[in-house]
Design an enzyme around this catalytic site. Structure first.
Site, mmCIF file in Angstrom:
data_model
loop_
_atom_site.group_PDB
_atom_site.id
_atom_site.type_symbol
_atom_site.label_atom_id
_atom_site.label_comp_id
_atom_site.label_asym_id
_atom_site.label_seq_id
_atom_site.Cartn_x
_atom_site.Cartn_y
_atom_site.Cartn_z
ATOM 1 N N GLU A 127 -16.793 67.059 84.718
ATOM 2 C CA GLU A 127 -16.841 67.657 85.880
ATOM 3 C C GLU A 127 -15.532 68.383 86.160
ATOM 4 O O GLU A 127 -14.669 67.517 86.351
ATOM 5 C CB GLU A 127 -17.389 67.179 87.246
ATOM 6 N N ALA A 148 -14.636 58.512 91.199
ATOM 7 C CA ALA A 148 -15.576 58.088 90.379
ATOM 8 C C ALA A 148 -16.391 59.391 89.825
ATOM 9 O O ALA A 148 -16.237 60.568 90.745
ATOM 10 C CB ALA A 148 -16.569 57.241 91.001
ATOM 11 N N GLU A 150 -21.981 57.660 94.104
ATOM 12 C CA GLU A 150 -22.284 58.001 92.837
ATOM 13 C C GLU A 150 -23.733 57.995 92.473
ATOM 14 O O GLU A 150 -24.381 58.685 91.641
ATOM 15 C CB GLU A 150 -21.581 57.511 91.696
HETATM 16 ZN ZN LIG Z 1 -19.637 63.138 94.444
#
Ligand SMILES: [Zn+2]
Length: 868
Positions: free
Chosen positions: A151, A286, A322
């Site tokens: 990402e 994370a 997450e």
């Molecule tokens: Zn996030």
């Protein structure tokens, strides 16, 4: 994704230096054509951990919507070997051309491929880079690991792909790895067979569900895991072998959260397994890869017995964040990055819900209120932006990951939930997710589901907060027969900026009543509002309103007088935050505010005290410019808070979380701002005991003590901390020790800490954070800034997507025209990629501080004189 520690509320930044020149000037979109639609990827990857390279065999099943003799997809830092397409049993070779600027490759065929199904076959090779993204190398002292972070736009560095979130496909992943190593990917292992050559084995994973490119993960090395399960899903927390003892806490958290979410969403977690993996080199906090969530070690791996309360909370919140993404982001994904708040705002809101449910005694609601207060401050600056903003290039996309998408996105959802009630809102969430499973959605899809479910104008409310920047200020008048005059306009914390009178919001306003709260919707044209009968007129019941409020003096005095009995802790946090905002807007004086803090000094809730005091700390660091002023504020701290600290009982294992935090808060306040000699002495004793390995010191208290001691520390303490950083296998202890090095006031030691940050001993993920810490503190700022300028050639090598933004953003702690000019001149001559927004924001903060000091320092002097 979750921010790196210390990075929250600061802008992220993007691409590496090599890409700067063209990305900065590039304004056109880099979108792929919608004529080739992928449905399935088969990927076989063979990483070479020593040579830091990998080879890939890939086939992509796709559909052409029209005949074409070429296909364009994303690829970056990939060397193509052979490319062909299989159509109707025929295999056609292709040549390729690269557009590095767009990170795209176009495959050219000798004849047009017909519309319909096509299989692309690609063999290629790539590098395991050291940039913490794409397929990259992560290292320990013992060995290398190959791991991924895709990402937002880095899957294209690992496999040629249609690397946009709306191109969802299924995946068959196979990894060929060394004997003795294992591999983790999104789905469970299907087969594990020896070969294809001696010394290797081949791990094939089950087919994934349909998912976006940025959520794919491959992790290769000798990871070891602790297993658990919840609702039939296999859960593992994994780490490098030296840290496997620290994986137990996370397993328990993940088990709890998975059950909680299954129940909340009414949609079971869709995969058979969930792995959570701590990685030695990891830039963000994370990353929510579907079924294989990756973490910075400090965000996952802790020792329950020795961890501070703060570290436990952080680990739980990051895990819950997450895991919320597995539904919000992974199962249902935003169509494009302009709606990243749908992922991040939602996960930010949801993480608190899950953790509050598991730990009612942690008072998470009060922490949420503190977060909201901070977000309102951030969004009151002129350089803020709307939650949904244009983001086309990778640079623009990276800069979307900031305090607005996360904090404001989450806050707006919380406000709507408070207005609708938990169950109605939950039903709307369920309906939205159910409608878009394994698909993509937009903001409109979300608020349409909420509007339909609740029959309330949620679309109007959300649109006004998602599409417009800034914070509304509600100015209330006197009550006239149940009707109260109200004016709304945009609030700026910088008084010299005036609001556009046309900017208005649709706002749910909730009032305190004797029984349940009562909410009204304030529309843009309304100038009065119906207020219910109540002894206290307070217009932010529940403390979740995304607005600032101000009242006539008589009403304000009444709220203040009954704050402890009529207002909840959360409402008191918002009340003191509103008053601080009035000071920032020059509608109240710092003296008024310090009097408010004095009135709240015995508040039994640590979070209330902490919010109130944070404004006082702001006066100390941002308004007071002379030693005399600071000494007077220190004396005020000692006079009011030494007795409060003395009232607390001695630490005991049965202390509530509130007591633990209160003790540490007051100790820190007295030690850092009060310069209280007794506290300084105690801090030194506690520090020595703790660092010498005593387990009798409360870890939360010990952390505050070491912070106080490091500020005034000598070489002996510096050496001790450095040794802990280098030798400890506990990531929390290591990180704390490293951060403290950048807080030494002694110029020789501070310089040593900065030199050290640029050595190989300090990981790339941490280097620039050390400089950010140096910049953020008064006592270390000047030396750190000089060091940065003198050593820029070395520093700039450490710039990674997130870290450059943190560094540039931290220069916003300056408070003079001279420093502002120096900062802007320096970064004009030495630009850091994708930090345009961070630099603007920093300049804005400095200007706002200059104005604040000019306006309020005379008031401070007056208040000091009145204290004598
Ligand atoms: Zn996030």
């Amino acid at each position: 994704m979750r921010f790196a520690p210390l990075a929250r509320k600061l802008s992220a930044c993007a691409l590496a230096l090599a890409l700067t020149t063209f990305c900065v000037t590039q304004l056109h979109a880099q979108r792929l054509p919608e004529t080739a639609i992928p449905s399935h990827y088969s990927l076989t990857l063979t990483p070479d951990l020593v040579a830091a390279t990998f080879t890939g065999q890939e086939s992509i099943d796709l559909t052409l919507t029209e005949p074409s003799n070429h296909i364009t997809l994303n690829a970056l830092e990939i060397s193509f070997h052979t490319i062909s397409a299989t159509v109707g049993g025929k295999t056609l070779p292709a040549t390729f051309s690269l557009d590095e600027e767009k990170a795209q490759a176009t495959f050219q065929f000798g004849e047009p491929l017909p519309a319909g199904p096509v299989k692309l076959n690609i063999s290629y090779s790539g590098i395991l880079n050291n940039k913490l993204r794409g397929f990259y190398l992560s290292k320990t002292a013992k060995r290398n690991y190959a791991v991924t972070q895709f990402e937002s736009t880095d899957a294209r560095r690992a496999y040629p792909s249609f690397d946009e979130p709306a191109f969802k496909a299924t995946y068959d992943v196979t990894l060929i790895v060394d004997d003795g190593d294992t591999a983790i990917s999104n789905s469970p292992i299907k087969t594990d067979t020896p070969g294809p050559i001696k010394g290797k084995h081949t791990i094939a994973f089950e087919t994934t569900p349909k998912m976006s490119t940025y959520l794919v993960a491959f992790l290769v090395g000798d990871f070891q895991c602790t297993s658990g399960s919840a609702d039939g899903v296999a859960i593992r927390v994994c780490a490098t072998p030296d840290k496997v003892a620290l994986t137990h806490y996370g397993v328990g958290v993940a088990e709890y959260v998975l059950k909680y979410y299954n129940n909340y969403f009414g949609i079971p977690y869709p995969l058979k397994k969930l792995d959570l993996i701590g990685l030695p080199d990891f830039e963000a906090g994370a990353m929510e890869n579907f079924g294989a969530i990756t973490y910075r070690e400090t965000a996952l791996l802790i020792d329950e017995k020795t961890a501070t309360l703060g570290a436990k909370q952080q680990v739980e919140l990051v895990i819950a964040h997450e895991m919320a993404h597995q539904w919000f982001g992974d199962l249902v994904t935003m169509k494009w990055w302009d709606n990243i708040w749908l992922n991040e705002g939602f996960a930010t809101w949801m993480e608190n819900k899950a953790v509050a449910h598991q730990h009612p005694d942690w008072d998470i609601d009060q922490e949420v209120a503190q977060g909201l207060d901070g977000t309102l401050n951030l969004d009151s600056q002129p350089t803020t932006h709307a939650i949904r903003a244009t983001a086309n290039t990778p640079h623009e996309i990276e800069q979307m990951f900031d305090g607005i998408s996360y904090g404001k996105g989450g806050a707006v959802l919380h406000m709507v939930e408070n207005f609708l009630g938990e169950e109605t809102f939950r039903q709307g969430v369920h309906n939205y997710l159910s409608k878009h499973l394994y698909g993509n959605a937009t903001a409109e899809d979300f608020w349409s589901a909420q509007t339909e479910t609740s029959k309330q104008p949620i679309d109007k409310i959300m649109d006004s907060f998602i599409s417009q920047p800034g914070v509304p200020l509600l100015t209330f008048g006197e009550d006239s027969h149940g009707k109260v005059a109200v004016d709304q306009h945009r609030f700026y914390s910088t008084p010299s900026i005036s609001a556009d009178p046309k900017q208005k919001w649709t706002i749910p306003v909730c009032f305190l009543t004797e029984e349940a709260k009562h909410c009204e919707i304030l529309t843009p044209d309304q100038t009065t509002i119906e207020a219910p009968k109540s002894k206290v007129f307070f217009a932010n019941a529940g403390g979740t309103g995304y607005y600032r409020s101000t009242y006539p003096a008589k009403v304000y005095d009444k709220i203040l007088a009954s704050a402890e009995t009529k207002l909840t802790p959360v409402e008191r946090i918002m009340f003191s935050g509103d008053e601080w905002a009035q000071v920032r807007a020059n509608k109240a004086t710092v003296g008024d505010y310090l009097n408010l803090v004095t009135a709240l000094k015995s508040d039994p809730n640590q979070a209330v005290l902490s919010s109130a005091v944070s404004g006082a700390q702001g006066i100390y660091t941002r308004v007071a410019s002379t030693k005399e002023e600071r000494d007077a504020l220190s004396a005020w701290v000692r006079k009011n808070f030494a007795a409060e600290y003395a009232k607390l009982p001695a630490p005991s294992p049965s202390d509530s979380p509130n007591t633990i935090k209160m003790r540490s808060q007051l100790f820190g306040l007295l030690g850092v701002y009060g310069n209280d000699p007794t506290v300084l002495k105690q801090a030194a004793e506690l520090t020595n005991k703790y660092l010498d390995g005593s387990t009798s010191v409360d870890p939360t208290m010990a952390q505050t003590a070491t912070y106080i001691s490091a500020r005034n520390g000598d070489t002996v303490l510096f050496d001790k901390l450095q040794k802990i950083y280098e030798t400890s296998t506990n990531p929390e202890r290591q990180e704390t020790a490293l951060r403290l090095l950048a807080m030494f006031q002694d110029p020789v030691l501070l310089k040593r800490a900065l030199d050290y940050a640029l050595t190989d001993k300090v990981r790339n993920q941490d280097s620039l954070i050390q400089f950010a810490i140096g910049l953020q503190r008064d006592e270390t700022r000047a030396i750190t800034w000089q060091y940065i300028q003198d050593n820029w050639e070395k520093l700039k090598k450490e710039v990674t997507p997130e870290m450059g933004g943190i560094l540039v953003g931290s220069t916003g702690s300056f408070c003079s025209a001279e420093d502002r000019n120096a900062v802007t001149a320096f970064f004009a001559a030495h630009p850091v990629p994708a930090t345009e927004r961070a630099l603007k924001h920093a300049t804005d903060s400095i200007n706002s501080c200059i104005e604040f000091r000019t306006l309020q320092e005379p008031n401070l002097k007056q208040w000091i004189a009145a204290q004598k």
